[in-house]
Design a protein around this motif. Structure first.
Motif, PDB file in Angstrom:
ATOM      1  N   GLU A  92       0.828  -1.208   0.000  1.00  0.00           N
ATOM      2  CA  GLU A  92       0.000   0.000   0.000  1.00  0.00           C
ATOM      3  C   GLU A  92       0.863   1.259   0.000  1.00  0.00           C
ATOM      4  OE1 GLU A  92      -2.461   0.483   3.410  1.00  0.00           O
ATOM      5  OE2 GLU A  92      -0.915  -0.092   4.848  1.00  0.00           O
ATOM      6  N   VAL A  93       2.009   1.201   0.663  1.00  0.00           N
ATOM      7  CA  VAL A  93       2.937   2.332   0.652  1.00  0.00           C
ATOM      8  C   VAL A  93       3.587   2.455  -0.719  1.00  0.00           C
ATOM      9  CG1 VAL A  93       5.077   3.244   1.629  1.00  0.00           C
ATOM     10  CG2 VAL A  93       3.362   2.199   3.126  1.00  0.00           C
ATOM     11  N   ALA A  96       0.983   4.052  -3.044  1.00  0.00           N
ATOM     12  CA  ALA A  96       0.656   5.445  -2.741  1.00  0.00           C
ATOM     13  C   ALA A  96       1.803   6.388  -3.084  1.00  0.00           C
ATOM     14  CB  ALA A  96       0.286   5.583  -1.266  1.00  0.00           C
ATOM     15  N   ARG A  97       3.025   5.941  -2.856  1.00  0.00           N
ATOM     16  CA  ARG A  97       4.184   6.826  -3.018  1.00  0.00           C
ATOM     17  C   ARG A  97       4.952   6.593  -4.309  1.00  0.00           C
ATOM     18  NH1 ARG A  97       6.473   6.322   3.241  1.00  0.00           N
ATOM     19  NH2 ARG A  97       4.473   6.845   4.239  1.00  0.00           N
ATOM     20  N   ARG A 196       2.239   8.189  15.263  1.00  0.00           N
ATOM     21  CA  ARG A 196       1.063   8.856  14.708  1.00  0.00           C
ATOM     22  C   ARG A 196       0.952   8.823  13.184  1.00  0.00           C
ATOM     23  NH1 ARG A 196      -1.485  12.370  18.283  1.00  0.00           N
ATOM     24  NH2 ARG A 196      -0.438  12.700  20.282  1.00  0.00           N
ATOM     25  N   TRP A 197       2.067   8.942  12.482  1.00  0.00           N
ATOM     26  CA  TRP A 197       1.982   9.248  11.054  1.00  0.00           C
ATOM     27  C   TRP A 197       2.580   8.145  10.184  1.00  0.00           C
ATOM     28  CZ3 TRP A 197      -1.428  12.289  12.275  1.00  0.00           C
ATOM     29  CH2 TRP A 197      -1.276  13.359  13.148  1.00  0.00           C
ATOM     30  N   THR A 198       2.128   6.922  10.415  1.00  0.00           N
ATOM     31  CA  THR A 198       2.615   5.785   9.627  1.00  0.00           C
ATOM     32  C   THR A 198       1.759   5.524   8.388  1.00  0.00           C
ATOM     33  OG1 THR A 198       1.305   4.266  10.982  1.00  0.00           O
ATOM     34  CG2 THR A 198       3.592   4.666  11.663  1.00  0.00           C
ATOM     35  N   GLN A 199       0.747   6.353   8.157  1.00  0.00           N
ATOM     36  CA  GLN A 199      -0.136   6.150   7.009  1.00  0.00           C
ATOM     37  C   GLN A 199       0.651   6.332   5.700  1.00  0.00           C
ATOM     38  OE1 GLN A 199      -0.613   8.716   9.222  1.00  0.00           O
ATOM     39  NE2 GLN A 199      -2.076   7.783  10.646  1.00  0.00           N
ATOM     40  N   PRO A 200       0.192   5.706   4.623  1.00  0.00           N
ATOM     41  CA  PRO A 200       0.907   5.826   3.342  1.00  0.00           C
ATOM     42  C   PRO A 200       0.975   7.250   2.804  1.00  0.00           C
ATOM     43  CG  PRO A 200      -0.581   3.947   3.300  1.00  0.00           C
ATOM     44  CD  PRO A 200      -0.899   4.709   4.552  1.00  0.00           C
ATOM     45  N   THR A 201      -0.022   8.082   3.138  1.00  0.00           N
ATOM     46  CA  THR A 201      -0.060   9.468   2.667  1.00  0.00           C
ATOM     47  C   THR A 201      -0.214  10.402   3.873  1.00  0.00           C
ATOM     48  OG1 THR A 201      -2.458   9.469   2.386  1.00  0.00           O
ATOM     49  CG2 THR A 201      -1.133   8.738   0.499  1.00  0.00           C
ATOM     50  N   GLU A 203      -2.347  12.857   4.528  1.00  0.00           N
ATOM     51  CA  GLU A 203      -3.622  13.560   4.695  1.00  0.00           C
ATOM     52  C   GLU A 203      -4.027  13.697   6.161  1.00  0.00           C
ATOM     53  OE1 GLU A 203      -3.065  11.665   2.145  1.00  0.00           O
ATOM     54  OE2 GLU A 203      -3.739  12.796   0.381  1.00  0.00           O
ATOM     55  N   GLN A 204      -3.884  12.625   6.932  1.00  0.00           N
ATOM     56  CA  GLN A 204      -4.278  12.689   8.339  1.00  0.00           C
ATOM     57  C   GLN A 204      -3.397  13.660   9.111  1.00  0.00           C
ATOM     58  OE1 GLN A 204      -4.979   8.861  10.168  1.00  0.00           O
ATOM     59  NE2 GLN A 204      -4.668   9.668  12.237  1.00  0.00           N
TER      60      GLN A 204
END
Length: 214
Positions: A92-93, A96-97, A196-201, A203-204
């Motif tokens: 997924e990463v 996305a990237r 906190r910020w391990t999401q692929p993008t 935005e959060q």
């Protein structure tokens, strides 16, 4: 590339760095060498010394670990950088990237220009700014022109994460750090990134920290 007829001060500096085995020390933000445009490579190092220096950059990049390293980051103001990315990330990463594996490359006298107008924003970090990451909006696609370590011309278009690496390392050669281009409200410690910020993008992170994305 010209072959020097005598030893240059830069050659002496590199010889001194290579006198000790193992990874080279990486200089941190605040060192003037990171804020000055580098000197174009034109044979200041003879072929054997250039080869040893490139290998030392590769070893240092791997040991850090990182996906790129520019000569100024080890205190040498020459327009040389190395990049390599095995891209060991979840699918997924990767999607996305646009992060795909990149082989080891040597970039000599590198420059880039954008291809198209699309920009992509993601967190990135720097070996010369340890412990922190921030969101940087960069060109999604760039054309890289340079030479390799053997003087062969390179003219190639990069997209996704490889384009980001090329821009980051080439910026080092112009005396720029990624923080010069970063959204500073996104600046996060590595601990905050892990928590906190391990999401692929990002935005959060943008919504929570109050910054805009392109």
């Amino acid at each position: 590339m010209a072959t020097p007829s005598h030893r240059t001060p830069l050659a002496e500096l590199v010889e001194e760095l290579l006198a000790t085995d193992g990874p080279l020390p990486i200089v941190a933000a605040g060192e003037p060498v990171l804020r000055r445009a580098t000197e174009p490579y034109d044979g200041q190092l003879d072929t054997a010394l250039l080869s040893r220096f490139v290998e030392a950059l590769r070893v240092t990049m791997h040991a850090a670990p990182g996906v790129g390293l520019a000569a100024p980051q080890v205190g040498v103001p020459l327009r040389i950088a190395v990049v390599e990315d095995p891209a060991p990330v979840p699918e997924e990463v990767r999607e996305a990237r646009g992060r795909v594996p990149q082989p080891f490359r040597v970039l000599v006298n590198a420059s880039y220009e954008p291809v198209g107008t699309h920009r992509a924003a993601f967190f990135e970090g720097c070996l010369s700014v340890p412990g922190w990451q921030a969101v940087v909006a960069r060109h999604a696609q760039v054309r890289l022109t340079c030479e390799d370590e053997n003087g062969r011309p390179v003219d190639e278009v990069f997209s996704g994460w490889p384009a980001r690496i090329v821009q980051h390392e080439t910026d080092h050669l112009d005396g720029m750090l990624y923080l010069d281009r970063a959204e500073l409200r996104s600046l996060s410690s590595n601990q905050a990134m892990a928590e906190r910020w391990t999401q692929p993008t990002p935005e959060q992170a943008a919504a929570s920290l109050g910054f805009e994305l392109p």
